[in-house]
Design a protein around this motif. Structure first.
Motif, short mmCIF file in Angstrom:
data_model
loop_
_atom_site.label_atom_id
_atom_site.label_comp_id
_atom_site.label_asym_id
_atom_site.label_seq_id
_atom_site.Cartn_x
_atom_site.Cartn_y
_atom_site.Cartn_z
N THR A 23 0.70 -0.93 0.16
CA THR A 23 0.01 0.24 -0.01
C THR A 23 1.39 1.19 -0.43
OG1 THR A 23 -0.06 0.17 2.63
CG2 THR A 23 -1.21 -1.16 1.21
N HIS A 24 0.41 2.45 -0.27
CA HIS A 24 0.80 4.03 0.43
C HIS A 24 1.82 3.50 0.95
CE1 HIS A 24 1.61 7.77 0.66
NE2 HIS A 24 1.42 8.09 -1.11
N THR A 25 1.21 3.68 2.30
CA THR A 25 1.72 3.71 3.72
C THR A 25 2.70 3.06 3.48
OG1 THR A 25 -1.00 4.84 4.66
CG2 THR A 25 0.84 3.98 6.10
N LYS A 26 2.43 2.35 3.64
CA LYS A 26 3.67 1.03 3.54
C LYS A 26 5.12 1.07 2.30
CE LYS A 26 0.87 -3.34 4.90
NZ LYS A 26 1.07 -4.74 4.48
N VAL A 27 4.25 2.17 1.84
CA VAL A 27 5.56 2.36 1.04
C VAL A 27 5.98 3.25 1.07
CG1 VAL A 27 6.21 2.59 -1.81
CG2 VAL A 27 5.25 0.99 -1.72
N ARG A 28 5.10 4.20 1.90
CA ARG A 28 6.01 5.91 2.43
C ARG A 28 7.01 5.22 3.77
NH1 ARG A 28 5.68 10.28 5.62
NH2 ARG A 28 5.83 12.27 4.65
N ASP A 29 6.72 4.25 4.47
CA ASP A 29 6.86 4.21 5.65
C ASP A 29 8.46 2.99 5.52
OD1 ASP A 29 5.23 4.92 7.24
OD2 ASP A 29 4.21 3.31 7.64
N GLU A 30 8.37 2.31 4.73
CA GLU A 30 9.54 1.63 3.94
C GLU A 30 11.10 3.35 3.35
OE1 GLU A 30 11.05 -1.28 4.07
OE2 GLU A 30 9.16 -2.05 5.63
N ALA A 31 9.76 4.11 2.26
CA ALA A 31 10.98 4.43 2.25
C ALA A 31 11.85 5.84 2.95
CB ALA A 31 10.07 6.02 0.86
N VAL A 32 10.81 6.28 4.10
CA VAL A 32 10.54 6.77 5.13
C VAL A 32 12.32 5.75 6.46
CG1 VAL A 32 10.78 8.45 7.29
CG2 VAL A 32 9.66 8.34 5.20
N ASP A 33 11.96 5.00 6.29
CA ASP A 33 13.46 3.86 6.95
C ASP A 33 13.95 3.34 6.54
OD1 ASP A 33 11.27 3.89 8.91
OD2 ASP A 33 10.84 1.79 8.51
N LEU A 34 14.13 3.95 5.11
CA LEU A 34 15.76 3.48 4.70
C LEU A 34 16.31 4.90 3.56
CD1 LEU A 34 16.82 1.30 2.74
CD2 LEU A 34 15.08 1.83 0.87
N ASN A 64 11.03 -5.68 0.45
CA ASN A 64 10.89 -5.64 1.34
C ASN A 64 9.13 -5.97 2.22
OD1 ASN A 64 13.68 -5.28 2.37
ND2 ASN A 64 12.69 -2.80 3.19
N LEU A 65 8.12 -5.88 1.18
CA LEU A 65 7.13 -5.59 1.37
C LEU A 65 6.11 -7.29 0.92
CD1 LEU A 65 6.21 -1.95 0.24
CD2 LEU A 65 6.02 -2.96 2.96
N GLY A 66 6.98 -8.21 0.37
CA GLY A 66 6.96 -9.41 -0.19
C GLY A 66 7.16 -9.27 -1.87
N PHE A 67 7.40 -8.11 -2.38
CA PHE A 67 7.37 -8.90 -3.56
C PHE A 67 8.55 -9.60 -4.28
CE2 PHE A 67 8.02 -7.12 -8.38
CZ PHE A 67 6.60 -7.41 -8.40
N ASP A 68 8.77 -10.31 -5.11
CA ASP A 68 9.46 -11.20 -6.25
C ASP A 68 9.87 -11.31 -6.83
OD1 ASP A 68 7.22 -13.09 -5.86
OD2 ASP A 68 7.60 -14.19 -3.85
N ASP A 69 10.29 -12.34 -7.73
CA ASP A 69 10.30 -12.66 -8.90
C ASP A 69 9.36 -13.29 -9.36
OD1 ASP A 69 12.70 -11.27 -9.18
OD2 ASP A 69 13.95 -13.34 -8.98
N ASP A 70 8.45 -13.99 -8.81
CA ASP A 70 7.03 -14.80 -8.81
C ASP A 70 6.60 -13.79 -9.48
OD1 ASP A 70 8.35 -17.67 -8.90
OD2 ASP A 70 8.02 -17.61 -6.92
N LYS A 71 6.33 -13.22 -8.59
CA LYS A 71 4.83 -11.96 -8.52
C LYS A 71 5.10 -10.93 -10.18
CE LYS A 71 3.39 -11.44 -3.67
NZ LYS A 71 4.17 -12.49 -3.35
#
Length: 231
Positions: free
Chosen positions: A133-144, A207-214
């Motif tokens: 989601t947008h919130t998860k991506v934003r939180d990950e971006a800020v953490d990174l 980090n959010l679970g996306f991988d080569d299969d997806k």
């Protein structure tokens, strides 16, 4: 926006008048949200939805820039792949997200945020169905990457980072390889980010679970898009 030595796909153009109109729409929506914020959460959600719809409609017809790429040099202009209207809006919204985070550049992380904010593409729907989601991506971006300095003013059109440029180039190159005459959809951008393994966007997706299969699953429908109506 194009850096020296880059070709630019002539996707959309806009007059000064329409640019000012779009800016006025954003300012009016923001003012409405702020002036009614005391009413409570329910109204805030409704006005937020109104804001997004107004901005989408505005950006769909007034995006004043193209996506810079190095992959169209020497190609007949009539055969250059064109970006879908959703991909153009994603790019505009990515720059807006970079400014909101007070980042000096538009990176793969803000391209991802732009994809989630635009929200109507098949790629965005696929990511949401997989818990991204947008919130998860934003939180990950800020953490990174951390938060931008509160006193820093991002440029109006934050330039692309190297990885973001490579992600866009990948999307164009893959479209050219396919030989398909259709538009470059948002899915190409997602897969371009995933293919740019050193990028912040790739790390966030992983980090959010996306991988080569997806990625392979999304690639099956990368030339398709969806149309959602606003009610």
């Amino acid at each position: 926006m194009a850096a020296q030595g880059l070709s630019v796909l002539p996707i959309a153009s806009s007059s000064t008048a329409t640019n000012q109109s779009c800016r006025k729409t954003f300012e009016q929506v923001l003012s409405f949200n702020l002036s009614n914020s005391f009413v409570g959460r329910k109204l805030s959600i409704r006005t937020s939805n109104f804001s997004l719809i107004a901005l989408r409609r505005c950006l769909s017809s007034t995006v004043p820039f193209s996506l810079p790429t190095t992959k169209t040099e020497g190609i007949d202009p009539d055969k250059q792949p064109k970006w879908s209207s959703r991909a153009i809006r994603v790019f505009a919204l990515a720059e807006m997200e970079a400014r909101k985070l007070k980042y000096p550049n538009t990176g793969t992380e803000t391209l991802l945020l732009g994809i989630m904010v635009e929200g109507t593409s098949l790629a965005a729907k696929f990511l949401r169905e997989n818990g991204i989601t947008h919130t998860k991506v934003r939180d990950e971006a800020v953490d990174l990457l951390g938060k931008g300095d509160m006193f820093f003013m991002s440029p109006e059109n934050p330039p692309l980072t190297g990885p973001a440029q490579r992600a866009i180039d990948w999307a164009v190159e893959e479209k050219l390889k396919s030989g398909d005459s259709g538009e470059i959809t948002v899915a190409y951008l997602v897969l371009g980010i995933w293919a740019t393994k050193e990028s912040a966007g790739h790390i966030i997706l992983a980090n959010l679970g996306f991988d080569d299969d997806k990625a392979k699953e999304l690639a099956k429908n990368m030339d398709k898009d969806v149309i959602l109506s606003y009610k």
